[in-house]
Write a protein that holds these residues in place. Structure first.
Motif, mmCIF file in Angstrom:
data_model
loop_
_atom_site.group_PDB
_atom_site.id
_atom_site.type_symbol
_atom_site.label_atom_id
_atom_site.label_comp_id
_atom_site.label_asym_id
_atom_site.label_seq_id
_atom_site.Cartn_x
_atom_site.Cartn_y
_atom_site.Cartn_z
ATOM 1 N N ARG A 149 0.838 -1.207 0.000
ATOM 2 C CA ARG A 149 0.000 0.000 0.000
ATOM 3 C C ARG A 149 0.869 1.252 0.000
ATOM 4 N NH1 ARG A 149 -4.773 -0.903 3.806
ATOM 5 N NH2 ARG A 149 -5.129 -2.496 2.227
ATOM 6 N N LEU A 150 1.995 1.198 0.704
ATOM 7 C CA LEU A 150 2.923 2.338 0.709
ATOM 8 C C LEU A 150 3.540 2.544 -0.671
ATOM 9 C CD1 LEU A 150 3.738 4.086 3.156
ATOM 10 C CD2 LEU A 150 5.817 2.713 3.334
ATOM 11 N N LEU A 151 3.568 1.476 -1.464
ATOM 12 C CA LEU A 151 4.182 1.533 -2.791
ATOM 13 C C LEU A 151 3.176 1.915 -3.874
ATOM 14 C CD1 LEU A 151 6.352 -1.718 -2.521
ATOM 15 C CD2 LEU A 151 7.099 0.641 -2.186
ATOM 16 N N GLY A 152 1.977 2.329 -3.448
ATOM 17 C CA GLY A 152 0.981 2.754 -4.433
ATOM 18 C C GLY A 152 -0.096 1.724 -4.695
ATOM 19 N N GLY A 153 -0.046 0.622 -3.962
ATOM 20 C CA GLY A 153 -1.079 -0.397 -4.114
ATOM 21 C C GLY A 153 -0.713 -1.437 -5.152
ATOM 22 N N ARG A 154 -1.566 -2.447 -5.242
ATOM 23 C CA ARG A 154 -1.265 -3.580 -6.113
ATOM 24 C C ARG A 154 -1.494 -3.246 -7.582
ATOM 25 N NH1 ARG A 154 -4.600 -8.504 -3.863
ATOM 26 N NH2 ARG A 154 -6.013 -6.832 -3.252
ATOM 27 N N ALA A 155 -0.504 -3.527 -8.404
ATOM 28 C CA ALA A 155 -0.680 -3.421 -9.855
ATOM 29 C C ALA A 155 -1.328 -4.695 -10.382
ATOM 30 C CB ALA A 155 0.665 -3.197 -10.534
ATOM 31 N N ARG A 156 -1.276 -5.762 -9.574
ATOM 32 C CA ARG A 156 -1.858 -7.054 -9.963
ATOM 33 C C ARG A 156 -2.359 -7.743 -8.691
ATOM 34 N NH1 ARG A 156 3.122 -6.264 -10.534
ATOM 35 N NH2 ARG A 156 2.905 -5.790 -12.742
ATOM 36 N N GLU A 157 -3.373 -8.593 -8.842
ATOM 37 C CA GLU A 157 -3.985 -9.244 -7.686
ATOM 38 C C GLU A 157 -3.013 -10.178 -6.981
ATOM 39 O OE1 GLU A 157 -7.170 -8.814 -6.364
ATOM 40 O OE2 GLU A 157 -6.947 -7.058 -7.669
ATOM 41 N N LEU A 332 7.832 -10.006 -2.473
ATOM 42 C CA LEU A 332 6.403 -10.140 -2.761
ATOM 43 C C LEU A 332 5.664 -8.806 -2.909
ATOM 44 C CD1 LEU A 332 3.844 -11.710 -3.151
ATOM 45 C CD2 LEU A 332 3.759 -12.171 -0.707
ATOM 46 N N HIS A 333 5.846 -7.905 -1.951
ATOM 47 C CA HIS A 333 5.054 -6.664 -1.996
ATOM 48 C C HIS A 333 5.468 -5.759 -3.145
ATOM 49 C CE1 HIS A 333 2.696 -6.786 1.894
ATOM 50 N NE2 HIS A 333 3.403 -7.915 1.909
ATOM 51 N N VAL A 334 6.774 -5.632 -3.375
ATOM 52 C CA VAL A 334 7.208 -4.757 -4.472
ATOM 53 C C VAL A 334 6.903 -5.415 -5.808
ATOM 54 C CG1 VAL A 334 9.633 -5.501 -4.558
ATOM 55 C CG2 VAL A 334 9.036 -3.195 -5.264
ATOM 56 N N ALA A 335 6.929 -6.748 -5.855
ATOM 57 C CA ALA A 335 6.577 -7.456 -7.088
ATOM 58 C C ALA A 335 5.102 -7.255 -7.417
ATOM 59 C CB ALA A 335 6.899 -8.944 -6.960
ATOM 60 N N ALA A 336 4.280 -7.140 -6.371
ATOM 61 C CA ALA A 336 2.850 -6.906 -6.595
ATOM 62 C C ALA A 336 2.595 -5.490 -7.107
ATOM 63 C CB ALA A 336 2.073 -7.147 -5.304
ATOM 64 N N ALA A 337 3.523 -4.579 -6.828
ATOM 65 C CA ALA A 337 3.302 -3.169 -7.175
ATOM 66 C C ALA A 337 4.025 -2.732 -8.439
ATOM 67 C CB ALA A 337 3.762 -2.287 -6.004
ATOM 68 N N ALA A 338 5.103 -3.434 -8.829
ATOM 69 C CA ALA A 338 5.987 -2.935 -9.892
ATOM 70 C C ALA A 338 5.347 -3.046 -11.272
ATOM 71 C CB ALA A 338 7.297 -3.719 -9.867
ATOM 72 N N ILE A 369 1.584 -16.203 -5.614
ATOM 73 C CA ILE A 369 1.603 -15.805 -4.203
ATOM 74 C C ILE A 369 0.956 -14.426 -4.085
ATOM 75 C CG2 ILE A 369 3.503 -17.229 -3.375
ATOM 76 C CD1 ILE A 369 5.436 -14.957 -3.945
ATOM 77 N N MET A 370 0.406 -14.158 -2.900
ATOM 78 C CA MET A 370 -0.303 -12.893 -2.681
ATOM 79 C C MET A 370 0.166 -12.256 -1.392
ATOM 80 S SD MET A 370 -4.266 -13.729 -3.505
ATOM 81 C CE MET A 370 -4.893 -12.102 -3.162
ATOM 82 N N PRO A 371 0.321 -10.924 -1.374
ATOM 83 C CA PRO A 371 0.625 -10.271 -0.103
ATOM 84 C C PRO A 371 -0.534 -10.461 0.877
ATOM 85 C CG PRO A 371 0.827 -8.732 -1.960
ATOM 86 C CD PRO A 371 0.167 -9.980 -2.480
ATOM 87 N N ASP A 372 -0.188 -10.698 2.141
ATOM 88 C CA ASP A 372 -1.209 -10.776 3.185
ATOM 89 C C ASP A 372 -1.484 -9.350 3.660
ATOM 90 O OD1 ASP A 372 -2.714 -11.047 5.453
ATOM 91 O OD2 ASP A 372 -1.541 -12.711 6.291
ATOM 92 N N LEU A 373 -2.617 -8.802 3.231
ATOM 93 C CA LEU A 373 -2.908 -7.386 3.510
ATOM 94 C C LEU A 373 -3.319 -7.145 4.956
ATOM 95 C CD1 LEU A 373 -4.749 -6.494 0.173
ATOM 96 C CD2 LEU A 373 -2.318 -6.257 0.736
ATOM 97 N N SER A 374 -3.420 -8.230 5.755
ATOM 98 C CA SER A 374 -3.761 -8.046 7.167
ATOM 99 C C SER A 374 -2.505 -7.833 8.010
ATOM 100 C CB SER A 374 -4.527 -9.267 7.682
ATOM 101 O OG SER A 374 -3.654 -10.388 7.769
ATOM 102 N N ARG A 375 -1.340 -7.984 7.392
ATOM 103 C CA ARG A 375 -0.082 -7.833 8.148
ATOM 104 C C ARG A 375 0.616 -6.559 7.718
ATOM 105 N NH1 ARG A 375 1.477 -13.668 9.582
ATOM 106 N NH2 ARG A 375 3.471 -12.837 10.262
ATOM 107 N N PRO A 376 1.234 -5.838 8.680
ATOM 108 C CA PRO A 376 1.936 -4.600 8.309
ATOM 109 C C PRO A 376 3.284 -4.897 7.647
ATOM 110 C CG PRO A 376 2.209 -5.015 10.641
ATOM 111 C CD PRO A 376 1.300 -6.100 10.125
ATOM 112 N N GLY A 377 3.801 -3.912 6.942
ATOM 113 C CA GLY A 377 5.120 -4.042 6.339
ATOM 114 C C GLY A 377 5.151 -5.129 5.289
ATOM 115 N N CYS A 378 6.297 -5.826 5.239
ATOM 116 C CA CYS A 378 6.420 -6.902 4.248
ATOM 117 C C CYS A 378 5.764 -8.184 4.750
ATOM 118 C CB CYS A 378 7.885 -7.133 3.890
ATOM 119 S SG CYS A 378 8.891 -7.666 5.268
ATOM 120 N N GLY A 379 5.169 -8.130 5.940
ATOM 121 C CA GLY A 379 4.370 -9.254 6.426
ATOM 122 C C GLY A 379 5.184 -10.371 7.053
ATOM 123 N N LEU A 380 6.473 -10.123 7.283
ATOM 124 C CA LEU A 380 7.348 -11.175 7.804
ATOM 125 C C LEU A 380 7.766 -10.867 9.239
ATOM 126 C CD1 LEU A 380 9.723 -11.578 4.718
ATOM 127 C CD2 LEU A 380 7.694 -12.957 5.277
#
Ligand code: MG
Length: 392
Positions: A149-157, A332-338, A369-380
């Motif tokens: 979300r900090l990276l502008g949100g998901r470009a792909r599901e 994962l998160h940056v891959a979802a946004a790039a 794989i999908m980011p877990d949007l219920s976890r903050p940061g990179c989720g790890l």
């Protein structure tokens, strides 16, 4: 290893020639000073001996970085030499302590300038990459949002993955078993095997892999083992088994060689490289040389989330797809946004390590794989106790 505000590292030399990221006098109440930077190396044995076209190994070293600020801890890591931990604590951490954790871009510039005389590429780049990832994770945690979300949100599901292993040290039976697992259990639509250590034997190995995966896509990676002529000969043989991706057929230092292979290889086969891109200049040079059909970038080497996004923007400007190399949990998160991201490498070694050391490491479903949007940061969350027995 630990550098914090009471440490002598705080007064160590290394003063920056640029304006300090914590210098905003008008923003005294609006800064989040970095209180501590920790880095520690861990060495994890592989489950079986592993080898590719130019290298063999039986353990993998990960350097884990944690940065404290504003009551939160950011997590980053890189697969590199253990000495990167000393570089982080002794040389880079003093640039960060007390600085405003929210000014990631300014901090990134400071770190790259700090390593000018060491050489930006290689070890220094991996150290900066881990720090940059920790800073992005920290910033997302500070505002309690998932990093994407900090990276502008998901470009792909979701982020498609391809299984990656098929080491040259495997028997054909081990190779088949690994590929069938990825295809049948994880739903991977593509898998990648190593080639190049014994080019005469490779066509038979490639055929064994093709027989195991049916119609799924088959990728090969020579890790720079071949000459241009060898690579073109292999490309023709591999094409007979439907190989659609030939990674580092020749050394990625040989941009003219990559271009020659790309121009003469079957049109159905993408030429890929980029895992040793450390700076934006490395990616620019590769694009200018028209060396690849698909660019690869690795955020644990190319300057973290900041560097990965730079690589993605360069690819976007050149209309070249991007594939994320290794370290899937951290990408994962940056891959979802790039922009232009095609897929994420699901590298056997790193998948295993990340599931051992990090709570929240992604699990594939239907080849993605999908980011877990219920976890903050990179989720790890770092499983420190589990990691302890691997500490160097
Ligand atoms: Mg590779």
């Amino acid at each position: 290893m630990n550098a914090h505000q009471d440490s002598p590292a705080n007064s160590a030399p290394g003063a920056t020639p640029i304006k300090d990221a914590s210098d905003d006098s008008h923003a005294a109440t609006d800064t989040t000073p970095i209180a501590a930077v920790r880095a520690r190396p861990y060495k994890i044995p592989t489950d079986l001996p592993e080898a590719d076209g130019t290298f063999e190994w039986n353990a993998t070293t990960i350097v884990v970085v944690e940065i404290d600020a504003g009551g939160c801890t950011g997590l980053g890591y890189t697969y590199t030499d253990a000495s990167a931990a000393s570089l982080i604590v002794d040389t880079l951490a003093p640039e960060l302590l007390h600085a405003d954790a929210r000014r990631i871009r300014a901090l990134s510039l400071k770190l790259w300038r700090r390593v000018r005389n060491l050489g930006r590429s290689g070890l220094a780049a991996t150290a900066i990459s881990a720090i940059d990832c920790a800073l992005w994770d920290l910033n997302a945690r500070l505002v309690e949002v998932p990093l994407v979300r900090l990276l502008g949100g998901r470009a792909r599901e979701c982020v498609p993955i391809y299984g990656s292993g098929g080491f040259t040290s495997y028997t054909d039976a081990q190779l088949r078993e690994q590929f069938v697992r990825w295809v049948e259990n994880d739903g991977c639509r593509a898998v990648k095997m190593k080639v190049g250590s014994d080019p005469a034997r490779d066509p038979q190995r490639v055929k064994a892999a093709r027989d195991a995966i049916g119609e799924r896509q088959l990728f090969v990676d020579a890790n720079g083992a071949l000459t241009v002529k060898q690579a073109l000969d292999c490309a023709e043989r591999f094409a007979q088994h439907g190989v659609s991706w030939f990674e580092e057929p020749v050394s990625s230092d040989d941009l003219a060689g990559l271009n020659a292979v790309r121009c003469a290889a079957p049109a159905s086969m993408d030429i890929a490289a980029g895992e040793y891109g450390y700076t934006a200049d490395d990616f620019r040079h590769m694009l200018e040389a028209e060396a690849v059909d698909v660019m690869q970038a690795d955020l644990t080497r190319c300057g973290g989330v900041t560097g990965f996004l730079q690589a993605a923007d360069l690819c976007d400007a050149w209309h070249i797809p991007l594939s994320a190399h290794c370290a899937p949990a951290l990408h994962l998160h940056v891959a979802a946004a790039a922009p232009r991201l095609r897929h994420q490498e699901w590298f056997h070694d790193h998948v295993r390590i990340e599931s051992m050391l990090f709570d929240g490491a992604p699990r594939p479903r239907d080849g993605a794989i999908m980011p877990d949007l219920s976890r903050p940061g990179c989720g790890l969350e770092f499983k420190r106790r589990d990691a302890e027995r691997y500490a160097i």
